[in-house]
Design a protein around this motif. Sequence first.
Motif, PDB file in Angstrom:
ATOM      1  N   TYR A 417       0.816  -1.098  -0.058  1.00 50.86           N
ATOM      2  CA  TYR A 417      -0.084   0.061   0.018  1.00 50.86           C
ATOM      3  C   TYR A 417       1.022   1.376   0.114  1.00 50.86           C
ATOM      4  N   LEU A 418       0.737   2.067  -1.017  1.00 54.00           N
ATOM      5  CA  LEU A 418       1.579   3.398  -1.220  1.00 54.00           C
ATOM      6  C   LEU A 418       1.009   4.296  -0.434  1.00 54.00           C
ATOM      7  N   ASP A 419      -0.351   4.715  -0.687  1.00 52.94           N
ATOM      8  CA  ASP A 419      -0.981   6.193  -0.277  1.00 52.94           C
ATOM      9  C   ASP A 419      -2.187   5.750   0.475  1.00 52.94           C
ATOM     10  N   SER A 420      -2.100   4.966   1.767  1.00 50.69           N
ATOM     11  CA  SER A 420      -3.425   4.772   2.143  1.00 50.69           C
ATOM     12  C   SER A 420      -4.003   5.542   3.091  1.00 50.69           C
ATOM     13  N   GLU A 421      -5.245   5.799   3.215  1.00 45.40           N
ATOM     14  CA  GLU A 421      -5.618   6.852   4.300  1.00 45.40           C
ATOM     15  C   GLU A 421      -6.428   6.224   5.549  1.00 45.40           C
ATOM     16  N   PRO A 422      -6.103   6.615   6.864  1.00 47.90           N
ATOM     17  CA  PRO A 422      -7.001   6.118   7.773  1.00 47.90           C
ATOM     18  C   PRO A 422      -8.398   6.181   7.846  1.00 47.90           C
ATOM     19  N   ARG A 423      -9.191   5.149   8.138  1.00 43.41           N
ATOM     20  CA  ARG A 423     -10.616   5.058   8.123  1.00 43.41           C
ATOM     21  C   ARG A 423     -11.101   5.880   9.400  1.00 43.41           C
ATOM     22  N   ARG A 424     -11.869   6.818   9.293  1.00 39.74           N
ATOM     23  CA  ARG A 424     -12.638   7.546  10.360  1.00 39.74           C
ATOM     24  C   ARG A 424     -13.939   7.289  10.743  1.00 39.74           C
ATOM     25  N   SER A 425     -14.332   6.173   9.852  1.00 41.11           N
ATOM     26  CA  SER A 425     -16.022   6.076  10.438  1.00 41.11           C
ATOM     27  C   SER A 425     -15.919   5.041  11.431  1.00 41.11           C
ATOM     28  N   LEU A 426     -16.937   5.187  12.441  1.00 45.59           N
ATOM     29  CA  LEU A 426     -16.855   4.277  13.618  1.00 45.59           C
ATOM     30  C   LEU A 426     -17.323   2.888  13.128  1.00 45.59           C
ATOM     31  N   GLU A 427     -18.180   2.813  11.978  1.00 47.84           N
ATOM     32  CA  GLU A 427     -18.535   1.407  11.665  1.00 47.84           C
ATOM     33  C   GLU A 427     -17.676   0.548  10.808  1.00 47.84           C
ATOM     34  N   ASP A 428     -16.535   1.310  10.519  1.00 52.35           N
ATOM     35  CA  ASP A 428     -15.585   0.613   9.786  1.00 52.35           C
ATOM     36  C   ASP A 428     -14.670  -0.357  10.479  1.00 52.35           C
ATOM     37  N   LYS A 429     -14.577  -1.587  10.025  1.00 51.26           N
ATOM     38  CA  LYS A 429     -13.604  -2.772  10.556  1.00 51.26           C
ATOM     39  C   LYS A 429     -12.348  -2.087  10.912  1.00 51.26           C
ATOM     40  N   TRP A 430     -11.900  -1.339  10.113  1.00 47.87           N
ATOM     41  CA  TRP A 430     -10.369  -0.871  10.456  1.00 47.87           C
ATOM     42  C   TRP A 430     -10.532   0.795  10.775  1.00 47.87           C
ATOM     43  N   TYR A 431     -11.277   0.975  11.592  1.00 43.31           N
ATOM     44  CA  TYR A 431     -11.606   2.216  12.326  1.00 43.31           C
ATOM     45  C   TYR A 431     -10.280   2.784  13.163  1.00 43.31           C
ATOM     46  N   MET A 432      -9.819   3.829  12.496  1.00 45.61           N
ATOM     47  CA  MET A 432      -8.603   4.589  13.295  1.00 45.61           C
ATOM     48  C   MET A 432      -8.959   5.868  13.910  1.00 45.61           C
ATOM     49  N   PRO A 433      -8.970   5.753  15.193  1.00 43.33           N
ATOM     50  CA  PRO A 433      -9.673   7.292  15.758  1.00 43.33           C
ATOM     51  C   PRO A 433      -8.448   8.163  15.537  1.00 43.33           C
ATOM     52  N   PRO A 434      -8.730   9.449  15.381  1.00 48.21           N
ATOM     53  CA  PRO A 434      -7.629  10.555  15.382  1.00 48.21           C
ATOM     54  C   PRO A 434      -6.776  10.474  16.461  1.00 48.21           C
ATOM     55  N   GLU A 435      -7.152  10.401  17.811  1.00 42.11           N
ATOM     56  CA  GLU A 435      -6.614  10.463  18.889  1.00 42.11           C
ATOM     57  C   GLU A 435      -5.489   9.330  18.955  1.00 42.11           C
ATOM     58  N   VAL A 436      -5.953   8.250  18.166  1.00 38.96           N
ATOM     59  CA  VAL A 436      -4.624   7.143  18.297  1.00 38.96           C
ATOM     60  C   VAL A 436      -3.536   7.523  17.236  1.00 38.96           C
ATOM     61  N   TYR A 437      -4.280   7.956  15.972  1.00 39.84           N
ATOM     62  CA  TYR A 437      -3.325   8.036  14.860  1.00 39.84           C
ATOM     63  C   TYR A 437      -3.632   9.464  13.967  1.00 39.84           C
ATOM     64  N   PRO A 438      -3.115  10.449  14.370  1.00 37.45           N
ATOM     65  CA  PRO A 438      -3.590  11.790  14.098  1.00 37.45           C
ATOM     66  C   PRO A 438      -3.299  12.090  12.382  1.00 37.45           C
ATOM     67  N   GLN A 439      -2.271  11.500  11.830  1.00 35.12           N
ATOM     68  CA  GLN A 439      -1.823  11.757  10.709  1.00 35.12           C
ATOM     69  C   GLN A 439      -2.927  11.543   9.463  1.00 35.12           C
ATOM     70  N   ASP A 440      -3.031  12.165   8.479  1.00 38.07           N
ATOM     71  CA  ASP A 440      -4.065  12.069   7.350  1.00 38.07           C
ATOM     72  C   ASP A 440      -3.797  10.793   6.365  1.00 38.07           C
ATOM     73  N   ARG A 441      -2.352  10.354   6.585  1.00 41.58           N
ATOM     74  CA  ARG A 441      -1.801   9.320   5.508  1.00 41.58           C
ATOM     75  C   ARG A 441      -0.867   8.216   6.236  1.00 41.58           C
ATOM     76  N   TYR A 442      -1.376   6.883   6.035  1.00 36.26           N
ATOM     77  CA  TYR A 442      -0.404   5.793   6.499  1.00 36.26           C
ATOM     78  C   TYR A 442       1.169   5.715   6.030  1.00 36.26           C
ATOM     79  N   PRO A 443       1.955   5.300   6.285  1.00 34.48           N
ATOM     80  CA  PRO A 443       3.084   5.039   5.781  1.00 34.48           C
ATOM     81  C   PRO A 443       3.211   3.899   4.719  1.00 34.48           C
TER      82      PRO A 443
END
Length: 540
Positions: A417-443
Motif C-alpha cells: 500500500y503506497l498512499d493509504s488513508e486512515p478510516r475515520r468511520s466508527l462503523e468501519d472494521k479498520w476504524y482508526m481514531p484520530p487520537e490514536v493516529y492523527p496523521q492523514d496518511r499511513y506510511p
Amino acid sequence: MKLIRVRLVLGVLLSTAFGGLLVLLRSQLVEFQAPSMDLRPLVSTELPGDSLSLPLRKFEWQARTPHPLDLKYPYPYPFLRNHPAKCKDSRGAPFLLMLVMTQPQDVGVRQAIRQTWGNETLVQGVIIHRLFVLGLPPPLFTKELHGLLEEEDREHGDLLQVGFRDTYRNLTLKVLMGLEWMAQYCSSARYVLKDIDTMKLLRQRLVLGALLGTVFLGLLVLLVSQLLESWTSSMNLRPPSPKISLRKFEWQVQTPHLLDPNYPYPYPFLINHPHKCKGPKGAPFLLMLVMTQPQEVEVRQIIRQTWGNETLVPNVVIHRLFVLGLPQPLFAQEVQALLEEEDTEHGDLLQVGFLDTYHNLTLKVLMGLEWMAQYCPAAHYVLKVDNDVFLNPGFLIHQVLHPERPTRPDFITGYIYLDSEPRRSLEDKWYMPPEVYPQDRYPVYCAGPGYVLSVSLAIRILAMAQRIKAIYLEDVFIGLCIQELGIKPTPAPPDAFSIIRQEYEHCAFHQLVLVHHFKPQELLQLWPDFQTDNDTCPME
C-alpha cells in the motif's frame, strides 16, 4: 433554599449512620456464624491424575455453557511478577508465609501494611515472609499501573502478580494461585496465612470511626456551605477548585484509548516449543507464523494438510507455528484442554498470555517475532500469514526469496500500500481514531494477509517497536517501524500477492504467492488439483 439544604445534609448523615450500623451488625453476625480461622499447617493432598474428563467429540464443549460466575480453575495462569528464590535465603525456611490479597492500584495500602503488621521482622526470632498477591490491573490503566508496580516491586521485592483480571469474583483464583506458588517455591514453610481474622476489634473501631467521621464531615460541610453562602453573597467570591496530585496517582487522569495495544509488556509463552529450530535439519530457511484463534482446530488441521505442510518444498527447511492467544472466558477450560491435546499431537502451537481478539493482532505478530528472535534467530526469512488465504510456498521460495542467493538483510515484501488513508468511520472494521493516529496518511506498508521479511529486519523492527507507540492495525504498525528505520518494501513479482478474492485457476495460481479470502473447505477441494503437474501451463 437554606432550609432545604440543611434537611438534605441531615438526611444524608442519618442514612449514612444507619447504613454503617447495618454493616457493623452484619459483621458481628458473620463472625458469630463463622468462627475465627485457625492457623494450621497446609496438608498436601494428591489430585487424581485424570481429574478432567476430555469431551468425546471435538466441539462437544460448544453445547455446554458454564455459569458466568464459574471460576476457570484449574488453568495455567502465569506468574507475571515472581520471586521464586524468596524462601531460599540464608535464614532458612520461613515459619510463616503471609499471602496478602491486594489489588494493583492499592499502592498506599501495601506500604501501610509493610510498615505495620506486615513487617517481616516484627516477631523476633521467627522467620516470616510476606507476599502481596494481585492480578492484572483494569484495562484503562494497564500501562500506567504496570510502571508503578514495576517500580514498587523493584524497591520491595514482594509482589506476586498472576495473569488474570483482578476482580472480586476472581478472589478464589487469587488465593489458589498464592497456594500454588507456595507449593512450588516455598513448600518447606511451616504455616501459611491468608487474611487475619483477629482484625475484629480493629474492624469495629474502623466502622465506628467512619460513622463519627462522616457525621463530623457532614456538619463541617453544612457549616462551610453557610459560610460560603454568606461570603459569596457579600463578596461574590468562588471557592477554589481542588487540585489533583501529580505524583503517585497521576495515572488516574491519563486514560489510554481502548484501541491502544499494551506493548511492550512481558506476555508469557503458555504453550511453547523453544527447541523447534534446533533439529537435525538445521536452521530453517523459512519460518511460517500463522495467525489463528484458539477455537479454530479444523482450520489448523486443513492448513497442515495443504500449504502449511513443512515438507512441501523439497530440499528447503520450513518450520510452521500457529500463533494464538487465550480463549474466551466462557469456554476457557474446554478449549485449553483441546489445545493441549492438539499440541501434544502436532507440536506446532505458540500460545501467548493475552486474550485472543482482533484488536490484539499487533500483539500476536510482535510476540511471534519475539519468539523468533529468542528461539529461532538463525532462520533466513519469516512469513507472517493469516489463516484465510491460499498460499503457494513453492513460488514464494523459488521466485521471491531465492534460497540459492545470499539473504537480503533489509528485505520485506507483500502487497504494498503506497498512499493509504486512515478510516475515520466508527462503523468501519479498520476504524482508526484520530487520537490514536492523527496523521492523514499511513506510511508505505505491506498488507496484513501475508508478508515476508528477513529475520535480520524482523529483529530491527522489534527493537523499533519498543520505542514508538503501537497501534492495533498490525500491518500499518510494521510499516511505521520500517519507515522509522528508513526502509521501503521491495516490490514482489507483479500480482504475486492478491488481497482480493480470485477464483481458482490451475495455471494462474501457480504464478502467484497468495490469494486472500479462501475458506478452509475450499482449500481442501482445490489442493489435489493444484498439486498435479502443470506441464500444460504456458511458461512465464
